[in-house]
Design a protein around this motif. Sequence first.
Motif: not given
Length: 122
Positions: A2-8, A17-24
């Motif tokens: 699994v490869q994970l990439v965070e953003s946000g 506020s902030l919203r973090l996302s992680c795409a797998a």
Amino acid sequence: QVQLVESGGGLVQAGGSLRLSCAASGRTFSRYGMGWFRQAPWKEREFVSAITKSGGTDYADSVKGRFTISRDNALNTVSLQMNMLKPEDTAVYYCAATSWNVARSAYQYNYWGQGTQVTVSS
């Protein structure tokens, strides 16, 4: 695998506020419990939140009531909505995947993203 990439990540004032996302990557995302950890300078990596394969959630006491974790198995994403941010939330935030249903220890996580910086100014 699994490869994970965070953003946000980014810079925000206290109370914001902030919203973090992680795409797998991969087609087995739904088989993993997912977690968010953070690491501030000169501190150990600490658990923030986790979500089970079916959507059950767990939070560190320090973020409970302010942060919300969610996942979308169809889109292979996990998110962390962070409200009422405090300067002490400043850290690099990491997304991670575990073969356990849910876990708080970093040692239980098999895959990690590269991290995204969150800075909260006072």
